[in-house]
Design an enzyme around this catalytic site. Structure first.
Site, PDB file in Angstrom:
ATOM      1  N   HIS A  99       0.972  -1.372  -0.102  1.00 43.01           N
ATOM      2  CA  HIS A  99       0.083   0.139   0.020  1.00 43.01           C
ATOM      3  C   HIS A  99       0.915   1.199  -0.023  1.00 43.01           C
ATOM      4  CE1 HIS A  99      -2.141  -3.050   2.451  1.00 43.01           C
ATOM      5  NE2 HIS A  99      -3.390  -2.561   1.906  1.00 43.01           N
ATOM      6  N   ASP A 102       2.580   1.726   3.338  1.00 44.63           N
ATOM      7  CA  ASP A 102       3.366   1.114   3.929  1.00 44.63           C
ATOM      8  C   ASP A 102       4.898   1.315   3.677  1.00 44.63           C
ATOM      9  OD1 ASP A 102       1.229  -0.516   4.336  1.00 44.63           O
ATOM     10  OD2 ASP A 102       1.449  -1.821   2.470  1.00 44.63           O
TER      11      ASP A 102
HETATM   12  C1  XLS Z   1      -7.278  -6.858   4.582  1.00 46.84           C
HETATM   13  C2  XLS Z   1      -7.126  -7.026   3.202  1.00 46.84           C
HETATM   14  C3  XLS Z   1      -5.664  -5.808   2.668  1.00 46.84           C
HETATM   15  C4  XLS Z   1      -5.356  -6.070   1.093  1.00 46.84           C
HETATM   16  C5  XLS Z   1      -4.695  -4.980   0.653  1.00 46.84           C
HETATM   17  O1  XLS Z   1      -7.958  -7.496   4.963  1.00 46.84           O
HETATM   18  O2  XLS Z   1      -6.551  -8.294   2.865  1.00 46.84           O
HETATM   19  O3  XLS Z   1      -4.591  -6.327   3.245  1.00 46.84           O
HETATM   20  O4  XLS Z   1      -4.957  -7.285   0.667  1.00 46.84           O
HETATM   21  O5  XLS Z   1      -5.526  -3.955   0.917  1.00 46.84           O
END
Ligand code: XLS
Ligand code: NI
Ligand code: NI
Length: 437
Positions: A99, A102
């Site tokens: 993201h 991140d």
């Molecule tokens: C959350 C999601 C997130 C997505 C990416 O539950 O799995 O981590 O994979 O935004």
């Protein structure tokens, strides 16, 4: 600087290896079904769990330190990136996913956040070249900041919609700049808490508008990869609009987005939707929207996203069976959207967890091929529907049977006398024989 001191480069040592820092089943260059295991599995590291999450839960502070010895946000982001590439090297993982927030902490303003992203994405681009790593997909975190309390593109507040689109625009730009093969939409707060305050139709129209804008913009700047929706039924909102594969498909088709989108299926999200992982993959495959996988596992006894590393071979085998039947990954891969348990707090634990997850999918791949080569399951299913290959069944299949003809046929039959057994228990035993025989 070496961040994971004392951890060796992990290599394949075979199933009898007692070395915890070795692969027992993942032999990257071994060819299975015409492709190397590396090409089949396309493993990816998730930046958020692996590089950022410190083990915080509702009841306590973090148990592992992810500050990488730096305080200034940009310096810390660089150190984190250095550590990330060391970890991928040591685990022999070719891809990563992130993201926007991140890879570097959000600034005070959107402008400051974007400037930080420019610095860190250039830094990561160099590391990618140096370490020969690739970006599986990028995404934007449009759920963590308090501005997203009522949703992002589905917020009742138009300012939030505008901010969302602007944030995603930048996330798409860095994804393209880093050669990302995919871009994910996970609707972190795109849903509702109560219909008493919600115009569901308007919220979904707005979400589709946002996606259309992003798709058009991304294509205009040269993005050739796949867009994915990642289904999830609940958490953080009570009801998430991207509930499951079937719901996402209906949404994509309603808004004419189905040509640009595929699905990123996460195992734990399937569990939360009361489906099996295989079911979600099958729906995607049957509808031509299978794209990528968030590899993890949930706990069927719990109602939330535990994001555990996947270790259940039954699940990984049936998942890889679907992947193979779907023709394998094209732009997608297996992203470990998984975190170590709060009590598994050491740097060694992260490696041991990835090894366990990668081995589980490697073994799943091997077993899925054995299941297909064995042929008993596929043959059984084929035979089970063979009544549609001849006579009245063939006419139904061709679409030439009329309602009157079927009535006449049934009247002549009097009653159905041809049902045969579904043999579920036998088939389960076949799977066990393939897995453990
Ligand atoms: C959350 C999601 C997130 C997505 C990416 O539950 O799995 O981590 O994979 O935004
Ligand atoms: Ni996920
Ligand atoms: Ni999840």
């Amino acid at each position: 600087m070496e961040y994971y001191q004392g951890i060796p480069k992990i290599t394949y040592k075979g199933k009898d290896s007692k070395d915890p820092f070795s692969f027992k089943f993942y032999n990257p260059d071994e060819v299975i079904g015409g492709k190397t295991m590396r090409e089949h599995l396309r493993f990816a590291m998730s930046y958020w769990h692996t590089m950022c999450a410190e083990g915080v839960d509702m009841f306590g502070a973090g148990t592992s330190d992810k500050s990488y010895g730096a305080k200034d946000p940009v310096e810390q982001a660089k150190a984190k990136a250095d550590a990330a590439f060391e970890l991928m090297d040591k685990l022999d993982i070719d891809y990563f996913c992130f993201h926007d927030r991140d890879i570097v902490a959000e600034g005070e303003t959107l402008k400051e956040s974007n400037e930080r992203l420019d610095i860190i994405s250039a830094y990561i681009k160099d590391l990618m070249k140096k370490h020969n790593k690739k970006l599986l997909w990028g995404t934007a975190n449009c759920f963590g900041n308090k501005r997203y309390m009522h949703g992002a593109s589905t917020s009742p507040n138009a300012d939030v919609f505008a901010f969302t689109v602007a944030q995603i625009k930048k996330a798409v730009e860095i994804t393209v700049a880093l050669g990302g093969e995919g871009y994910v939409f996970w609707g972190g707060r795109e849903g509702y808490e109560t219909l008493l305050n919600t115009d569901m139709a308007k919220e979904q129209d707005n979400m589709a508008k946002m996606m259309r804008m992003v798709v058009d913009y991304a294509r205009s700047i040269g993005f050739k990869g796949d867009f994915y929706i990642e289904p999830k039924p609940k958490e953080p909102t009570k009801h998430q609009y991207d509930f499951d594969s079937a719901t996402c498909l209906a949404f994509l088709r309603k808004y004419g987005l189905d040509k640009d989108f595929k699905l990123n299926i996460e195992a734990n999200h399937a569990t939360l939707a009361s489906h099996t992982f295989q079911h979600e993959l099958r729906v995607a495959r049957d509808n031509g929207v299978f794209g990528s996988i968030d590899a993890n596992s949930g706990d069927p006894n719990l109602g939330w996203d535990t994001d555990q590393f996947p270790t259940n071979i039954y699940d990984t085998t049936l998942a890889m069976y679907e992947v193979i039947k779907a023709g394998g990954f094209v732009h997608g891969g297996l992203n470990f959207d998984a975190k170590t348990r709060r009590g598994s707090f050491t740097k060694e634990d992260i490696f041991l967890a990835y090894i366990a997850g990668m081995d589980a999918f490697a073994l799943g791949l091997r077993k899925a091929y054995t299941l297909i080569e064995d042929g008993r399951i596929d043959k059984f299913v084929e035979d089970r529907y063979s009544s549609y290959n001849t006579g009245i069944g063939k006419k139904i299949t061709d679409g030439s049977a009329t309602i009157e003809e079927l009535e006449a046929y049934a009247l002549k039959m009097g009653d159905v006398t041809t049902n045969t057994s579904g043999r579920q228990e036998y088939l389960e035993d076949v799977v066990n024989a393939v897995l453990f025989g």
